[in-house]
Design an enzyme around this catalytic site. Structure first.
Site, PDB file in Angstrom:
ATOM      1  CB  CYS A 153      51.545  13.661  92.045  1.00  0.00           C
ATOM      2  SG  CYS A 153      52.205  13.015  93.432  1.00  0.00           S
ATOM      3  CG  ASP A 200      40.623  10.242  91.183  1.00  0.00           C
ATOM      4  OD1 ASP A 200      41.450  10.888  92.079  1.00  0.00           O
ATOM      5  OD2 ASP A 200      40.322  10.569  90.202  1.00  0.00           O
ATOM      6  CE1 TYR A 259      37.184  11.692  92.029  1.00  0.00           C
ATOM      7  CE2 TYR A 259      35.457  10.720  90.404  1.00  0.00           C
ATOM      8  CZ  TYR A 259      36.518  11.502  90.747  1.00  0.00           C
ATOM      9  OH  TYR A 259      36.880  12.312  89.656  1.00  0.00           O
ATOM     10  CD  GLU A 264      34.615  13.368  87.393  1.00  0.00           C
ATOM     11  OE1 GLU A 264      35.237  12.509  87.558  1.00  0.00           O
ATOM     12  OE2 GLU A 264      34.994  14.464  87.122  1.00  0.00           O
ATOM     13  CD  GLN A 270      34.393   1.556  83.076  1.00  0.00           C
ATOM     14  OE1 GLN A 270      34.450   1.547  84.616  1.00  0.00           O
ATOM     15  NE2 GLN A 270      34.635   0.797  82.536  1.00  0.00           N
ATOM     16  CB  THR A 271      38.357   5.306  78.977  1.00  0.00           C
ATOM     17  OG1 THR A 271      39.485   4.894  78.123  1.00  0.00           O
ATOM     18  CG2 THR A 271      37.511   6.509  78.874  1.00  0.00           C
ATOM     19  CD1 TRP A 331      35.932  17.139  82.609  1.00  0.00           C
ATOM     20  CD2 TRP A 331      35.545  15.954  80.936  1.00  0.00           C
ATOM     21  NE1 TRP A 331      36.970  16.462  82.387  1.00  0.00           N
ATOM     22  CE2 TRP A 331      36.791  15.813  81.244  1.00  0.00           C
ATOM     23  CE3 TRP A 331      35.011  15.486  79.721  1.00  0.00           C
ATOM     24  CZ2 TRP A 331      37.942  14.888  80.547  1.00  0.00           C
ATOM     25  CZ3 TRP A 331      36.109  14.600  78.921  1.00  0.00           C
ATOM     26  CH2 TRP A 331      37.374  14.327  79.331  1.00  0.00           C
ATOM     27  NE  ARG A 332      39.682  19.557  84.151  1.00  0.00           N
ATOM     28  CZ  ARG A 332      40.858  19.324  84.312  1.00  0.00           C
ATOM     29  NH1 ARG A 332      41.713  20.139  83.590  1.00  0.00           N
ATOM     30  NH2 ARG A 332      40.986  18.271  85.199  1.00  0.00           N
ATOM     31  CG  LEU A 388      33.382   3.775  77.600  1.00  0.00           C
ATOM     32  CD1 LEU A 388      32.123   4.765  77.885  1.00  0.00           C
ATOM     33  CD2 LEU A 388      34.794   4.435  77.791  1.00  0.00           C
ATOM     34  N   GLY A 389      33.370  -0.953  78.244  1.00  0.00           N
ATOM     35  CA  GLY A 389      33.290  -1.855  79.590  1.00  0.00           C
ATOM     36  C   GLY A 389      32.685  -1.685  81.029  1.00  0.00           C
ATOM     37  CB  CYS A 432      55.582  17.409  98.789  1.00  0.00           C
ATOM     38  SG  CYS A 432      55.209  15.708  98.508  1.00  0.00           S
TER      39      CYS A 432
END
Ligand code: ADE
Length: 347
Positions: free
Chosen positions: A189, A135, A117, A34, A39-40, A21-22, A77-78, A205
Site C-alpha cells: 500500500c 505509524d 507508536y 523501532e 529515523q531511516t 529485529w523480527r 541518523l539525525g 478496501c
C-alpha cells in the site's frame, strides 16, 4: 465490521521480509530497531541496528554508556534527542524495573521518548500486548481500507484508527497483526502506485473499490521550514582547531561543531570573525565554503570561514568555552550532519 485480520496474518507469514529485529522477542532489541526505523528506511536502518546492538547489546550497557559514545553511534541518523532519550529510558528501566522492560503499554509510554507508536510496537512484538502500532504506513493502509476522509496524523484521526484496528485485533495475534499492517504499508500500500492486485485486503478496501487510492490518505498541511543563516569559523593553527558543544535546549544539543554565529539575515558574505585575531595581516583566509542544509523545520544556509594562523594571533577570550582539538582527532567527536559535511570537505 469489515474484517481484515485472517487475510493479513496469513499473507504476512508467507510474504514478510526477513529482518533482523523480527527474529527476536528481546524488547530491548525491538525497541532499538523501532527507534532507528523512525529515523531511516529499513535498508539503511539494518547496519545502524547491528552497529548499535553490537556496541550496546543490553539495556544495562546503554544505561552505563557515556553520552558522547551513544551520539557517535547515532551519527548519521539525525534527530539526536531520540538517542538521548534512549539513554534516559535505559536508566529508568535499570533503576525502576531492575533492568526488565515493563510489559504494560501505559508503563512503556511513561518512559522517555516512548510514545503511542513505540509502546504499541514494543508491547505487541515482545509481549503480544493488544494495541495497534500506528505509524505513517499504517495510517495510510487504514485510511484507504476504511475510506477515511479526515486528514491523517491528527490526534482525532489517530484515535479513530486506533479504535477500528483495536477491534480488528480482537481475535488475532497482536504481534502478527501489527507486523502485517506495517509490512502491507511498506511493500504493497505504497503512497504512489500501490500494488492493489497483490494486496490481501483488496476485496474489502474502500479506496480500491471506489478508486480512491490517489486521493487517500488526506494529509494535513505542513508549516514551511524557517530559513536560517549560520556563519561558522574553522581555524587551522599548526594542526589544531577549536570546536564547541551545542547547548541544551537547541537543535543538535550535545553535538560538536565549529564555533558559529547565527545571523538574522544573509551577511552579504562579509567576514563576521575579524575580531578573532590580534594580527589580521598574518592570518591567511581561504575561500569560504557555502552549504545549504535542509532539516525538517529549517533550511540552513551555512558559510564556513577558513583561517590559518598561529595560535598566538587569536584573541584569548574568543577561545573561552571552546575545546581545543587536534585536526587528526576531529572525527572522533559526535557531530551533526552539517558539521560532518564540513569535515568531509576539509579533510
Ligand atoms: N518500520 C517500523 N517498524 C518496522 C518493523 N518492525 N519492520 C519493518 N519496518 C518497520
Amino acid at each position: 465490521m469489515t474484517r481484515m485480520k485472517c487475510f493479513i496474518e496469513a499473507w504476512y507469514c508467507e510474504n514478510a521480509r526477513k529482518l533482523p529485529w523480527r527474529d527476536t522477542l528481546d524488547p530491548y532489541k525491538i525497541w532499538v530497531s523501532e527507534i532507528i526505523l523512525q529515523q531511516t528506511r529499513v535498508e539503511q536502518g539494518i547496519p545502524f541496528y547491528y552497529n548499535f546492538i553490537t556496541k550496546f547489546p543490553t539495556v544495562q550497557s546503554l544505561a552505563a554508556a557515556e553520552e558522547d559514545e551513544v551520539l557517535k553511534v547515532w551519527q548519521g541518523l539525525g534527530y539526536y534527542s531520540r538517542a538521548r532519550n534512549m539513554m534516559k529510558a535505559a536508566r529508568v528501566i535499570m533503576e525502576t524495573y531492575e533492568g526488565n522492560f515493563p510489559k504494560n503499554i501505559d508503563e512503556l509510554k511513561r518512559l522517555p521518548g516512548i510514545g503511542n507508536y513505540t509502546a504499541a510496537a514494543v508491547g505487541s512484538f515482545a509481549f503480544n500486548a493488544r494495541m495497534p502500532a500506528i505509524d505513517g504506513n499504517v495510517r495510510r493502509v487504514a485510511a484507504r481500507f476504511y475510506g477515511l476522509h479526515d486528514s491523517i496524523g491528527t490526534p482525532k484521526s489517530d484515535s479513530q484508527i486506533e479504535e477500528k484496528l483495536f477491534k480488528q485485533m480482537e481475535a488475532c495475534e497482536p504481534s502478527l497483526f501489527n507486523q502485517a499492517m506495517i509490512e502491507i504499508g511498506a511493500m504493497i500500500c505504497k503512497p504512489q502506485n500501490p500494488k492493489c492486485d497483490e494486496c490481501p485486503l483488496q476485496n474489502s478496501c474502500i479506496a480500491k473499490l471506489h478508486d480512491l487510492q490517489r486521493i487517500l490518505p488526506l494529509k494535513k498541511e505542513r508549516k514551511a521550514p524557517k530559513t536560517v543563516f549560520l556563519d561558522y569559523i574553522f581555524l587551522e593553527c599548526e594542526g589544531i582547531t577549536w570546536i564547541e558543544k551545542r547547548p541544551e535546549n537547541s537543535t543538535w544539543k550535545g553535538l560538536y561543531e565549529f564555533p558559529n554565529i547565527q545571523q538574522s539575515q544573509e551577511t552579504q558574505r562579509k567576514n563576521p570573525f575579524h575580531d578573532w585575531f590580534l594580527k589580521p595581516d598574518e592570518t591567511e583566509i581561504k575561500e569560504p565554503l557555502q552549504l545549504k542544509h535542509q532539516l525538517s523545520h529549517q533550511t540552513i544556509f551555512a558559510t564556513l570561514w577558513q583561517f590559518s594562523c598561529k595560535e598566538a594571533n587569536i584573541v584569548e577570550e574568543k577561545k573561552e568555552g571552546k575545546l581545543k582539538v587536534k585536526l587528526s582527532e576531529l572525527q572522533e567527536f559526535p557531530v551533526h550532519k552539517l558539521m560532518y559535511r564540513f569535515i568531509t570537505e576539509l579533510i
